[in-house]
Design an enzyme around this catalytic site. Structure first.
Site, PDB file in Angstrom:
ATOM      1  NE  ARG A 111    -115.401  18.849  15.480  1.00  0.00           N
ATOM      2  CZ  ARG A 111    -116.696  18.936  15.785  1.00  0.00           C
ATOM      3  NH1 ARG A 111    -117.044  19.638  16.831  1.00  0.00           N
ATOM      4  NH2 ARG A 111    -117.603  18.341  15.087  1.00  0.00           N
ATOM      5  CG  ASP A 117    -112.441  23.978  16.456  1.00  0.00           C
ATOM      6  OD1 ASP A 117    -112.070  22.845  16.137  1.00  0.00           O
ATOM      7  OD2 ASP A 117    -112.968  24.786  15.664  1.00  0.00           O
TER       8      ASP A 117
HETATM    9  C1  EPZ Z   1    -112.923  16.950   9.388  1.00  0.00           C
HETATM   10  O1  EPZ Z   1    -113.633  17.704  10.363  1.00  0.00           O
HETATM   11  C2  EPZ Z   1    -111.442  17.156   9.700  1.00  0.00           C
HETATM   12  N1  EPZ Z   1    -111.161  16.727  11.043  1.00  0.00           N
HETATM   13  C3  EPZ Z   1    -111.079  18.633   9.564  1.00  0.00           C
HETATM   14  O2  EPZ Z   1    -109.673  18.773   9.750  1.00  0.00           O
HETATM   15  C4  EPZ Z   1    -111.411  19.094   8.159  1.00  0.00           C
HETATM   16  O3  EPZ Z   1    -111.198  20.475   8.069  1.00  0.00           O
HETATM   17  C5  EPZ Z   1    -112.904  18.810   7.849  1.00  0.00           C
HETATM   18  O4  EPZ Z   1    -113.194  17.419   8.053  1.00  0.00           O
HETATM   19  C6  EPZ Z   1    -113.272  19.170   6.428  1.00  0.00           C
HETATM   20  O5  EPZ Z   1    -112.464  18.531   5.528  1.00  0.00           O
HETATM   21  C7  EPZ Z   1    -110.997  15.404  11.283  1.00  0.00           C
HETATM   22  O6  EPZ Z   1    -111.131  14.540  10.432  1.00  0.00           O
HETATM   23  C8  EPZ Z   1    -110.625  15.023  12.674  1.00  0.00           C
HETATM   24  P1  EPZ Z   1    -117.178  18.274   8.621  1.00  0.00           P
HETATM   25  P2  EPZ Z   1    -115.207  17.506  10.571  1.00  0.00           P
HETATM   26  O7  EPZ Z   1    -118.114  17.476   9.406  1.00  0.00           O
HETATM   27  O8  EPZ Z   1    -115.541  16.070  10.398  1.00  0.00           O
HETATM   28  C9  EPZ Z   1    -120.566  21.625   9.438  1.00  0.00           C
HETATM   29  C10 EPZ Z   1    -107.674  19.543  10.755  1.00  0.00           C
HETATM   30  O9  EPZ Z   1    -107.063  20.624  10.820  1.00  0.00           O
HETATM   31  N2  EPZ Z   1    -121.336  20.535  10.074  1.00  0.00           N
HETATM   32  O10 EPZ Z   1    -116.951  17.913   7.207  1.00  0.00           O
HETATM   33  O11 EPZ Z   1    -115.590  18.167  11.825  1.00  0.00           O
HETATM   34  C11 EPZ Z   1    -119.307  21.986  10.240  1.00  0.00           C
HETATM   35  O12 EPZ Z   1    -119.585  22.896  11.262  1.00  0.00           O
HETATM   36  C12 EPZ Z   1    -109.202  19.505  10.893  1.00  0.00           C
HETATM   37  O13 EPZ Z   1    -107.116  18.464  10.605  1.00  0.00           O
HETATM   38  C13 EPZ Z   1    -122.570  20.837  10.595  1.00  0.00           C
HETATM   39  O14 EPZ Z   1    -123.014  21.976  10.543  1.00  0.00           O
HETATM   40  O15 EPZ Z   1    -115.761  18.357   9.337  1.00  0.00           O
HETATM   41  C14 EPZ Z   1    -118.415  22.563   9.158  1.00  0.00           C
HETATM   42  O16 EPZ Z   1    -118.714  23.897   8.960  1.00  0.00           O
HETATM   43  C15 EPZ Z   1    -109.790  20.867  11.057  1.00  0.00           C
HETATM   44  N3  EPZ Z   1    -123.288  19.844  11.168  1.00  0.00           N
HETATM   45  C16 EPZ Z   1    -118.784  21.741   7.941  1.00  0.00           C
HETATM   46  O17 EPZ Z   1    -120.058  21.156   8.191  1.00  0.00           O
HETATM   47  C17 EPZ Z   1    -122.810  18.543  11.250  1.00  0.00           C
HETATM   48  O18 EPZ Z   1    -123.493  17.670  11.805  1.00  0.00           O
HETATM   49  C18 EPZ Z   1    -117.789  20.630   7.614  1.00  0.00           C
HETATM   50  O19 EPZ Z   1    -117.652  19.811   8.731  1.00  0.00           O
HETATM   51  C19 EPZ Z   1    -121.539  18.268  10.725  1.00  0.00           C
HETATM   52  C20 EPZ Z   1    -120.817  19.280  10.129  1.00  0.00           C
END
Ligand code: EPZ
Length: 423
Positions: A87, A111
């Protein structure tokens, strides 16, 4: 693994997976060679290296150093199969549309931990003047040149903040990202971008101000920030096994609330004069309530480990998951080890048990996999964790490091799947 050992000794952590993958994507913003150090030896780095190679870059790894040589005109289409597998490849979206005027990136989809939307990435790029379409499983963003704007994030999304940051640094004019994520990995990315010549204000705060520039330059060397989630995993492992572990280069300041929770659980936590921190637990942990939140709140990536800690703690705890709506799949596997966990919506109630019992379980993602291994270390008898390739995606040399701390654990080749009888 066989349960029973107290983990004791010293362990170090490599650079952060959730930073280095974005630092690698940021290299696309400048023609020439950017070199990163303290790069973890994990599967995700290998996948991102391949994503960059297929965009025309040369990527060479020597030990913990990665040299990324970016051509004058990189490709703009990120490989479907690779993005589907990881991702985090979505992080090339911002740099490609900013550098090439066009980006075509596969939609990564959800996922094991949640739906993982991209609406904030898309809405932000549209605010910066891009057109964004979704076609045949791809996100296609186009903009001859992005234009600075004010972008407000509904949630401090890590991924959206990073993509918009990497888009805004080459945009015309000023961009303000409000309600931006503040994770240490975001700060690390900002530090690299500033080294490349970007102009960014408010680093580490929830308001980032970016003054776009015409060009960026490659960087001779940038050291990746240590991995706070891996460091936190070792900290919880020490408390869970009633051990005594020194995480030699872990940054306690990046784990304040997690280490504070371990103190509440009864551990002695100290920072070391030479750097790093130490966690020692001489008793059965006390149950601790936890609420996951964006940084500086309790990290959602340590939620499975603290669930495992509470599963053997003295008392009952409430764990609340506010970041990923479906991050409870792990509970079914933990229950196979005899844990008493009930979930309802965002909440899990964990009644601590004096002893778990070993069983075969399956890892469904990186953090769940690591937490199941830790739970196996305090379970009676033998625990077998299948699908540990998930753990390899985020933990460098996990088994040898556990063994060096005294754990009775070994890796076994996955049993051959019986051939599928077709027709
Ligand atoms: C990053 O994911 C990390 N991954 C995740 O680590 C981590 O859990 C997460 O940040 C939160 O800290 C990487 O850096 C590769 P978000 P990311 O955008 O960027 C929702 C691990 O195990 N959202 O902050 O995908 C989303 O669905 C992984 O190392 C939207 O709805 O996290 C989630 O519920 C797992 N729309 C929440 O926000 C969007 O456009 C947080 O997502 C973007 C996000």
């Amino acid at each position: 693994m066989r349960g029973g050992a107290r983990l004791a000794g010293e362990v170090d952590v490599a650079g952060a997976k959730n930073s280095v993958l974005k630092l690698m994507a940021a290299a696309l913003l400048a023609e020439g060679a950017t070199t990163l150090s303290a790069v973890p030896d994990i599967l995700d780095v290998a996948i991102m290296s391949e994503v960059l190679r297929r965009l025309g870059c040369t990527v060479q790894r020597v030990g913990g150093t990665l040299r990324i040589d970016v051509p004058a005109r990189p490709g703009h289409e990120a490989d479907y199969d690779l993005v589907r597998r990881m991702r985090a490849s979505i992080a090339v979206l911002g740099p490609l549309v900013a550098r090439c005027g066009e980006a075509k990136v596969a939609l990564p989809g959800g996922d094991a931990i949640g739906s993982r939307g991209l609406d904030m990435h898309v809405a932000g790029l549209v605010k910066l003047g891009a057109t964004v379409e979704s076609e045949h499983g791809y996100l296609i963003a186009r903009a001859p040149r992005l234009t600075g704007a004010q972008v407000w994030l509904d949630f401090p999304s890590v991924g959206a903040t990073e993509n918009l940051l990497m888009a805004a640094v080459l945009a015309k004019g000023t961009t303000q990202i409000d309600n931006a994520a503040r994770e240490p990995e975001i700060v690390d990315l900002c530090d690299l971008l500033v080294q490349m010549g970007a102009q960014i204000g408010g680093i580490g705060t929830s308001t980032l101000e970016v003054e776009g520039v015409e060009h960026l330059r490659p960087v001779a060397e940038h050291a990746t920030v240590p991995d706070r989630i891996v460091a936190g995993t070792w900290a919880i492992a020490a408390a869970l096994t009633r051990g005594d572990v020194l995480v030699s280069n872990g940054r306690a300041e990046h784990l304040e609330i997690a280490l504070d929770k371990l103190t509440t659980a009864g551990a002695a936590v100290s920072t070391e004069p030479g750097g790093g921190f130490r966690v020692r637990m001489d008793r059965r942990p006390r149950a601790v309530d936890v609420v996951t939140l964006p940084y500086p709140g309790f990290p959602t990536d340590l939620q499975p480990m603290v669930l495992a800690l509470n599963a053997v703690a003295d008392g009952t705890a409430m764990v609340t998951e506010n970041v990923f709506e479906a991050r409870w799949m792990f509970v079914n596997e933990l229950s196979r080890l005899g844990a008493d966990v009930r979930t309802d919506g965002h909440h899990a109630v964990v009644r601590g048990r004096a002893q778990l019992s070993g069983a075969p379980v399956t890892a469904h993602d990186i953090r769940a996999g690591a937490a199941l291994v830790l739970a196996g270390l305090v379970a009676d008898g033998v625990t077998e964790v299948a699908e540990v390739h998930h753990v390899d995606r985020g933990y460098e040399r996990f088994v040898p490091k556990l063994q060096s701390l005294g754990a009775d654990v070994r890796r076994e080749a996955a049993p051959e799947e019986p051939p599928l009888a077709l027709g």
